[in-house]
Enzyme design. Sequence first.
Site, mmCIF file in Angstrom:
data_model
loop_
_atom_site.group_PDB
_atom_site.id
_atom_site.type_symbol
_atom_site.label_atom_id
_atom_site.label_comp_id
_atom_site.label_asym_id
_atom_site.label_seq_id
_atom_site.Cartn_x
_atom_site.Cartn_y
_atom_site.Cartn_z
ATOM 1 N N TYR A 105 44.328 55.709 34.390
ATOM 2 C CA TYR A 105 44.037 54.808 35.509
ATOM 3 C C TYR A 105 44.497 53.387 35.185
ATOM 4 C CZ TYR A 105 41.156 51.852 38.564
ATOM 5 O OH TYR A 105 40.709 50.891 39.450
ATOM 6 N N SER A 154 43.498 46.076 39.882
ATOM 7 C CA SER A 154 42.226 46.031 39.166
ATOM 8 C C SER A 154 42.375 45.074 37.995
ATOM 9 C CB SER A 154 41.856 47.426 38.647
ATOM 10 O OG SER A 154 40.787 47.348 37.723
#
Length: 275
Positions: A155, A142
């Site tokens: 995360y 990401s």
Amino acid sequence: MLDFTGKTVLVTGGGAGIGRAIAEAFGRTGASVVVAELDAGRVADTRAALEGAGVDALVSQTDVRDRAAVDALMEQVKARFGGLDVLVNNVGDFLGIAKPFQYVTDEELDALYATNMKSVFLTTRAAIPLLRSGGSIISISSIEAFRGIPNTTVYSTFKHGITGFTRSLSLELGPQNIRVNAIAPETTETPQVPVHGLVAEEHKHHIDRWIPLGRFGKPEDAAGAALFLASDLAGWITGTTINLDGGALAAGGWYRDPKGLWTNVPVVTGNGFNF
């Protein structure tokens, strides 16, 4: 150079979104495609779509957070295809956990680890003995691996970890002629993050100014990057991450205002989601 005829590709979480687009893209280029997917409905739908397109496909309901399930899938891959040429670690999710770090529970920590790191560790470790010389490991990370993001600290931390995993493993596997890379997408329209549905209707006309290339990501963007990284075109690329972000990271905190002028001091009166 984008012909994968005779190659076998395994995509985790390949039943929807980015994973589905990657699986279908490799199928179109002639590869045999293995999909590990947890959701039974997506398993059936993906199997039908790939086989309907003439792809030699093994679509398995597999939880890649579970070692026994991963090992069982690898045995199927070995028996049917004899080995692997490409592994795409696509599984990852913030699991809807968005809160200050001090309020994250032990159970949420474990769930985020299992989804975003353990799944990658288990699948990659089990796949390495099957990977042929010239093989490629690609992990979907990401853009949050390269910037901070409030309220999803755990995360983001695991996505940062994918960067270190990619760099370090590339050194270990380089002598075996196996390349290891990652793709770091900015916000991409998927069932997991239906971003256009989240943006308030009255703010949608601003979207083309939020990201330098004027739009959010599409699953096909990641599929193209994966095909490139797995191909001979990227034969001397390893240990790196493609920032698939439409220029967002390059822009940093710069945005275009309603007049089209660049600014790093926007006037903030709310946000595009009306949160």
